[in-house]
Scaffold this motif. Structure first.
Motif, PDB file in Angstrom:
ATOM      1  N   ASP A  73       0.816  -1.214   0.000  1.00 18.05           N
ATOM      2  CA  ASP A  73       0.000   0.000   0.000  1.00 18.05           C
ATOM      3  C   ASP A  73       0.855   1.272   0.000  1.00 18.05           C
ATOM      4  O   ASP A  73       0.325   2.366  -0.154  1.00 18.05           O
ATOM      5  N   ALA A  74       2.155   1.136   0.162  1.00 17.71           N
ATOM      6  CA  ALA A  74       3.053   2.293   0.240  1.00 17.71           C
ATOM      7  C   ALA A  74       3.380   2.892  -1.120  1.00 17.71           C
ATOM      8  O   ALA A  74       4.159   3.835  -1.208  1.00 17.71           O
ATOM      9  N   GLU A  75       2.776   2.390  -2.185  1.00 18.48           N
ATOM     10  CA  GLU A  75       3.097   2.868  -3.529  1.00 18.48           C
ATOM     11  C   GLU A  75       2.766   4.340  -3.747  1.00 18.48           C
ATOM     12  O   GLU A  75       3.390   5.001  -4.569  1.00 18.48           O
ATOM     13  N   GLU A  76       1.807   4.890  -3.022  1.00 20.07           N
ATOM     14  CA  GLU A  76       1.457   6.298  -3.200  1.00 20.07           C
ATOM     15  C   GLU A  76       2.335   7.225  -2.358  1.00 20.07           C
ATOM     16  O   GLU A  76       2.316   8.443  -2.533  1.00 20.07           O
ATOM     17  N   LEU A  77       3.145   6.659  -1.458  1.00 16.92           N
ATOM     18  CA  LEU A  77       3.952   7.482  -0.566  1.00 16.92           C
ATOM     19  C   LEU A  77       4.959   8.398  -1.262  1.00 16.92           C
ATOM     20  O   LEU A  77       5.139   9.526  -0.816  1.00 16.92           O
ATOM     21  N   PRO A  78       5.643   7.962  -2.310  1.00 15.96           N
ATOM     22  CA  PRO A  78       6.630   8.874  -2.923  1.00 15.96           C
ATOM     23  C   PRO A  78       6.039  10.219  -3.348  1.00 15.96           C
ATOM     24  O   PRO A  78       6.641  11.259  -3.118  1.00 15.96           O
ATOM     25  N   ARG A  79       4.851  10.206  -3.915  1.00 17.03           N
ATOM     26  CA  ARG A  79       4.227  11.467  -4.334  1.00 17.03           C
ATOM     27  C   ARG A  79       3.890  12.346  -3.129  1.00 17.03           C
ATOM     28  O   ARG A  79       4.050  13.563  -3.165  1.00 17.03           O
TER      29      ARG A  79
END
Length: 131
Positions: A73-79
Motif C-alpha cells: 500500500d506504500a506505492e502512493e507514498l513517494p508522491r
C-alpha cells in the motif's frame, strides 16, 4: 482535513486545532492536519497498548500478511513525500518510501517463518572483550 489514526479511528486533535501542510516548492496548502499535543500522544499510546493483545493473538502468518500489505500500500507514498518536503520524486522520495516499505516487507516475511510463539529476549548485554 486529514485526521490522525488512533485506536483504529480517524480523529481530530483534542484541542480542535489544525496545522497547514504546505508544498514548499509551490507554497500551496496540501492539507490540514491535527495539531496534536501531549493528550493526543497519551491517547495514541493507550490505544497501542490495548491493541497489543489482539495483535499478539493473531497467528504469525496473519501478522506477516498485514505487514506485507502495508508495504504494497506504500506505492502512493513517494508522491506524498515529494509534495510535503519538496524532495525530487525520482532521486529522493521514491528511495525514502522504498526503504520504509522494505522494512515492512522484511518483517512480514520473517513473521511468516516464525516457529515459536515468542522470540526469546537477550538476557545480558553483549560484553566487549579487550585484548
Amino acid at each position: 482535513m486529514v485526521n490522525q489514526l488512533i485506536g483504529g479511528e480517524w480523529v481530530a486533535a483534542e484541542s480542535g486545532e489544525w496545522v497547514e501542510v504546505e508544498n514548499p516548492a509551490r507554497r500551496e496548502v496540501l492539507a490540514l492536519t491535527p495539531d496534536s499535543d501531549e493528550s493526543d500522544s497519551t491517547r495514541a499510546v493507550a490505544a497501542a497498548k490495548a491493541a497489543r493483545g489482539p495483535w499478539k493473538a493473531l497467528a504469525a502468518r496473519d501478522r506477516g500478511a498485514l505487514l506485507i500489505k502495508i508495504a504494497k500500500d506504500a506505492e502512493e507514498l513517494p508522491r506524498i513525500i515529494a509534495s510535503e518536503t519538496g524532495n525530487d520524486l525520482r532521486t529522493q522520495a521514491r528511495g525514502e518510501a522504498a526503504s520504509g516499505a522494505d522494512i515492512f516487507r522484511f518483517y512480514g516475511q520473517i513473521a511468516s517463518e516464525q516457529k515459536v510463539r515468542d522470540l526469546p529476549a537477550r538476557r545480558e548485554p553483549r560484553q566487549l572483550h579487550r585484548a
